[in-house]
Design a protein around this motif. Structure first.
Motif, mmCIF file in Angstrom:
data_model
loop_
_atom_site.group_PDB
_atom_site.id
_atom_site.type_symbol
_atom_site.label_atom_id
_atom_site.label_comp_id
_atom_site.label_asym_id
_atom_site.label_seq_id
_atom_site.Cartn_x
_atom_site.Cartn_y
_atom_site.Cartn_z
ATOM 1 N N TRP A 1 2.380 1.417 -3.327
ATOM 2 C CA TRP A 1 1.496 1.982 -4.444
ATOM 3 C C TRP A 1 1.144 3.418 -4.379
ATOM 4 C CZ3 TRP A 1 -0.711 0.171 -8.645
ATOM 5 C CH2 TRP A 1 -1.786 0.588 -9.279
ATOM 6 N N SER B 1 -5.251 0.937 -0.862
ATOM 7 C CA SER B 1 -5.098 -0.476 -1.473
ATOM 8 C C SER B 1 -5.736 -1.366 -0.655
ATOM 9 C CB SER B 1 -3.882 -0.645 -1.995
ATOM 10 O OG SER B 1 -2.967 -0.964 -0.891
ATOM 11 N N THR B 2 -6.282 -2.543 -0.932
ATOM 12 C CA THR B 2 -7.036 -3.557 -0.183
ATOM 13 C C THR B 2 -6.931 -4.640 -1.044
ATOM 14 O OG1 THR B 2 -8.796 -3.985 1.306
ATOM 15 C CG2 THR B 2 -9.401 -2.815 -0.639
ATOM 16 N N GLY C 1 0.846 -1.164 -0.071
ATOM 17 C CA GLY C 1 0.056 -0.152 0.064
ATOM 18 C C GLY C 1 0.846 1.306 -0.081
ATOM 19 N N TYR D 1 -5.270 1.158 -14.398
ATOM 20 C CA TYR D 1 -5.359 2.447 -13.440
ATOM 21 C C TYR D 1 -5.106 3.762 -14.488
ATOM 22 C CZ TYR D 1 -5.085 6.355 -10.198
ATOM 23 O OH TYR D 1 -5.149 7.299 -9.291
ATOM 24 N N HIS E 1 -5.179 7.883 -1.610
ATOM 25 C CA HIS E 1 -4.804 6.489 -2.257
ATOM 26 C C HIS E 1 -5.129 5.298 -1.254
ATOM 27 C CE1 HIS E 1 -3.838 8.560 -5.754
ATOM 28 N NE2 HIS E 1 -2.649 9.130 -5.198
ATOM 29 N N VAL F 1 -6.084 -5.128 -4.514
ATOM 30 C CA VAL F 1 -4.993 -5.983 -4.894
ATOM 31 C C VAL F 1 -5.413 -7.474 -4.813
ATOM 32 C CG1 VAL F 1 -2.559 -6.081 -4.418
ATOM 33 C CG2 VAL F 1 -3.514 -4.070 -3.902
ATOM 34 N N ALA G 1 -7.666 0.771 -4.900
ATOM 35 C CA ALA G 1 -7.043 -0.048 -5.542
ATOM 36 C C ALA G 1 -7.216 -1.462 -5.142
ATOM 37 C CB ALA G 1 -5.578 0.126 -5.926
ATOM 38 N N HIS H 1 1.756 -9.404 -3.180
ATOM 39 C CA HIS H 1 2.185 -7.999 -3.117
ATOM 40 C C HIS H 1 3.457 -7.934 -3.461
ATOM 41 C CE1 HIS H 1 -1.110 -9.166 -0.013
ATOM 42 N NE2 HIS H 1 -1.418 -7.968 -0.427
#
Length: 200
Positions: free
Chosen positions: A43, A150-151, A40, A99, A148, A198, A196, A87
């Motif tokens: 990213w 991510s998850t 994260g 993206y 931003h 992931v 985002a 990851h």
């Protein structure tokens, strides 16, 4: 001067002793942290470069700079690949073209005011609230904040409902809106979560 931000407040509410060790004594866990958390962070670094330069190459350069700064090698040793799973840089390489394709028109029509900038608002003569949103920008005359995230909470149908809904009453997001609004003397601040997913 006591400096407060969302992380410090959250950590104190979680455990005053943890707050003391982390923020007063500045103790940190050894190593690079969990793969999802580091991904994260990387990213977000990639997004900084992609937003500034508008290319996937720039975004990946930002991602990889953070990867190497964390002390990781590329490719990862075979023994570490299972721990890191998806990851890894290969996942970011697949995500970034998609993206940029979805966001290219948006990025051309905004004016970026700041990236990872600390906004400080005095609460009292001895206490300051600090917010560090990922992006502050103007879009169609509106003052906006972009954060931003991510998850891995999601799948083919998109993000899980509980994860998406968790940002509606977030002290972090509300703090960004209030502090940025104070700085620009604008009561109306639009908050956007740039999420985002992931996944494998």
């Amino acid at each position: 001067m006591l400096e407060l931000d969302n992380t410090r407040i959250k950590d104190f509410k979680h455990c005053p002793r943890y707050y003391y060790f982390r923020h007063v004594k500045s103790w940190r866990q050894e190593g690079v942290g969990s793969p999802p958390m580091l991904f994260g962070t990387l990213w977000s670094l990639g997004m900084d470069a992609l937003w500034e330069h508008g290319t996937v190459e720039a975004g990946m350069a930002g991602f990889m700079e953070g990867w190497y700064r964390a002390g990781l090698t590329y490719p990862l040793p075979l023994a570490a690949q299972r721990l890191w799973g998806h990851h890894v840089p290969e996942t970011a390489k697949k995500m970034m073209p998609n993206y940029l394709r979805r966001m290219s028109t948006f990025l051309k029509n905004i004016t970026i005011l700041s990236t990872d900038t600390c906004y400080i608002t005095p609460l009292t003569s001895t206490v300051e609230y600090i917010a560090k949103p990922d992006k502050v920008y103007r879009s169609e005359g509106r003052l906006c904040v972009m954060d931003h995230k991510s998850t891995g909470y999601g799948g083919k149908e998109g993000f899980t409902f509980s994860w998406s809904e968790s940002w509606h009453l977030s002290a972090q997001i509300d703090g960004y809106a209030w502090t940025v609004g104070q700085h620009y003397k604008n009561k109306e601040v639009t908050i956007n979560i740039d999420a985002a997913l992931v996944s494998k």
